[in-house]
Write an enzyme that holds these catalytic residues in place. Sequence first.
Site, mmCIF file in Angstrom:
data_model
loop_
_atom_site.group_PDB
_atom_site.id
_atom_site.type_symbol
_atom_site.label_atom_id
_atom_site.label_comp_id
_atom_site.label_asym_id
_atom_site.label_seq_id
_atom_site.Cartn_x
_atom_site.Cartn_y
_atom_site.Cartn_z
ATOM 1 N N ASP A 56 3.300 25.527 58.915
ATOM 2 C CA ASP A 56 3.915 25.713 57.581
ATOM 3 C C ASP A 56 3.122 26.495 56.313
ATOM 4 O O ASP A 56 1.665 26.915 56.668
ATOM 5 C CB ASP A 56 2.884 24.226 56.769
ATOM 6 C CG ASP A 56 4.038 24.206 55.502
ATOM 7 O OD1 ASP A 56 5.114 24.140 55.163
ATOM 8 O OD2 ASP A 56 3.747 23.231 54.684
ATOM 9 N N GLU A 58 4.016 26.807 52.258
ATOM 10 C CA GLU A 58 3.518 25.822 50.926
ATOM 11 C C GLU A 58 2.895 25.006 51.146
ATOM 12 O O GLU A 58 2.834 23.568 52.054
ATOM 13 C CB GLU A 58 4.350 25.995 50.033
ATOM 14 C CG GLU A 58 5.267 27.201 49.765
ATOM 15 C CD GLU A 58 6.915 26.909 48.909
ATOM 16 O OE1 GLU A 58 7.154 26.041 48.282
ATOM 17 O OE2 GLU A 58 8.251 27.114 50.082
ATOM 18 N N GLU A 118 2.979 25.757 46.208
ATOM 19 C CA GLU A 118 4.167 25.063 46.229
ATOM 20 C C GLU A 118 4.853 26.563 45.217
ATOM 21 O O GLU A 118 5.138 26.947 43.857
ATOM 22 C CB GLU A 118 4.662 24.269 45.404
ATOM 23 C CG GLU A 118 4.518 22.948 46.437
ATOM 24 C CD GLU A 118 4.867 23.325 47.872
ATOM 25 O OE1 GLU A 118 5.976 23.674 47.584
ATOM 26 O OE2 GLU A 118 3.634 22.187 48.499
ATOM 27 N N ARG A 171 19.607 24.177 41.191
ATOM 28 C CA ARG A 171 18.677 25.957 41.182
ATOM 29 C C ARG A 171 18.693 26.852 41.090
ATOM 30 O O ARG A 171 18.466 27.651 40.127
ATOM 31 C CB ARG A 171 17.265 26.155 41.987
ATOM 32 C CG ARG A 171 16.516 24.622 42.681
ATOM 33 C CD ARG A 171 15.321 24.779 43.520
ATOM 34 N NE ARG A 171 14.336 23.724 43.306
ATOM 35 C CZ ARG A 171 13.772 23.384 44.899
ATOM 36 N NH1 ARG A 171 13.837 24.150 46.014
ATOM 37 N NH2 ARG A 171 13.072 22.483 44.222
ATOM 38 N N SER A 189 8.675 28.352 57.863
ATOM 39 C CA SER A 189 8.250 28.017 56.387
ATOM 40 C C SER A 189 9.924 27.001 56.182
ATOM 41 O O SER A 189 10.904 27.751 56.500
ATOM 42 C CB SER A 189 8.014 28.497 55.416
ATOM 43 O OG SER A 189 8.419 27.967 53.982
ATOM 44 N N LYS A 216 11.526 23.385 62.138
ATOM 45 C CA LYS A 216 10.249 23.410 62.425
ATOM 46 C C LYS A 216 10.424 22.710 64.157
ATOM 47 O O LYS A 216 9.005 23.727 64.794
ATOM 48 C CB LYS A 216 9.943 22.735 61.339
ATOM 49 C CG LYS A 216 9.342 22.956 60.489
ATOM 50 C CD LYS A 216 8.324 22.537 59.229
ATOM 51 C CE LYS A 216 8.688 23.327 58.322
ATOM 52 N NZ LYS A 216 7.397 23.778 57.132
ATOM 53 N N ASP A 267 1.581 20.087 55.742
ATOM 54 C CA ASP A 267 0.984 18.771 54.576
ATOM 55 C C ASP A 267 1.784 17.761 54.478
ATOM 56 O O ASP A 267 1.285 17.373 53.196
ATOM 57 C CB ASP A 267 0.236 19.611 53.184
ATOM 58 C CG ASP A 267 2.020 20.148 52.498
ATOM 59 O OD1 ASP A 267 3.205 20.480 52.868
ATOM 60 O OD2 ASP A 267 1.695 20.682 51.781
#
Lengths: 200, 200
Positions: B7, B9, B15, B46, B90, B133, B152
Amino acid sequence: MWVVCSDLEGVFVPEVWINVAKITGIEKLKLTTRDIQDYDELMQYRLNILDEHNLKIQDIQGVIASIQPFDEAFEFTKWLRKISRFVIVSDTFVEFADPLMEQLDRPFLLCHSLEIDESGRITNYILRQPDPKRKTVEAFQSLMYKVIAFGDSYNDISMLQQAEVGILYRPPQNVIDDYPEFPVAQNYAELRAILEQYIV
Amino acid sequence: MWVVCSDLEGVFVPEVWINVAKITGIEKLKLTTRDIQDYDELMQYRLNILDEHNLKIQDIQGVIASIQPFDEAFEFTKWLRKISRFVIVSDTFVEFADPLMEQLDRPFLLCHSLEIDESGRITNYILRQPDPKRKTVEAFQSLMYKVIAFGDSYNDISMLQQAEVGILYRPPQNVIDDYPEFPVAQNYAELRAILEQYIV
């Protein structure tokens, strides 16, 4: 989104076995699949010669470390890593490629590997899978990438055919004659011009 | 032969959205999937905020360039590139990751991408495929590699499950509680110790 798949020897670095033969002065290591067509027979022949001369992996890596990538290869791979995802797909062995990868700032490399005993003697070689170059293109296509591939020789053809775009880079004339469907680049500037039609 | 899938971030860099919110002072950009559970809704929200503030891709990239990878992240990725094939997988967008990849000397990165118009306005986002992933691990397994994966958070779990070896890196306690089957590393030294059980 593109992935760029490239051959190694003949594109970014000189042919490894031929240069190991030159540097060590061991003429017999100059034989290629043109001389011994069966690849397994050729590799066993080569490993026997290394044994005869008591050459361990560390000796061979020392020799290979003195081989330099082609002029501008470093800058070109750096550009490729900036504009796209860049993978070197090679039929060499990771232990042989290592000193060259170090000089190219460790691009992403998929290739074969060697079996080495504790003393450093090369006891065998391990081919990762049959037709690894085509399989690599297929793997990235399974991840929804399109692939541009380039290489200089017959062992690159299945990769070029599987890719969305295939390019011959400084190929011998017989390869050009046998595969006239692929565009040909004779230097990095020409290769870049073709790549930029798709990527940049 | 191993491929290491990681991964980005939370492992090598902070982040991205949270830091863009901090640096720009736009509080609304701090919302995550904890606040708006539907990812598409969150992303459109966003992108609308970026539009409201007339922030183009070049502005965002400038902000992201001021984010620094974690201490020792560069050295750790350098080590990974030396000992194995190393891929960052990612859920960020390649255009956002770019300034961070530059700081990490351009490791091999697979992620999503943005649609950007000529002015630099981000008009949409493109997810490369569902469950990318896990698919990435499967792709390398199809090339006869074994995969060690670490990450994570929840979006890494399918990657860790598909890999031969999965490791949680600095996960929140709820992730540890939900997936007690994975070993946990709290820093690069611990992560390295686990990796060295398999690779070096």
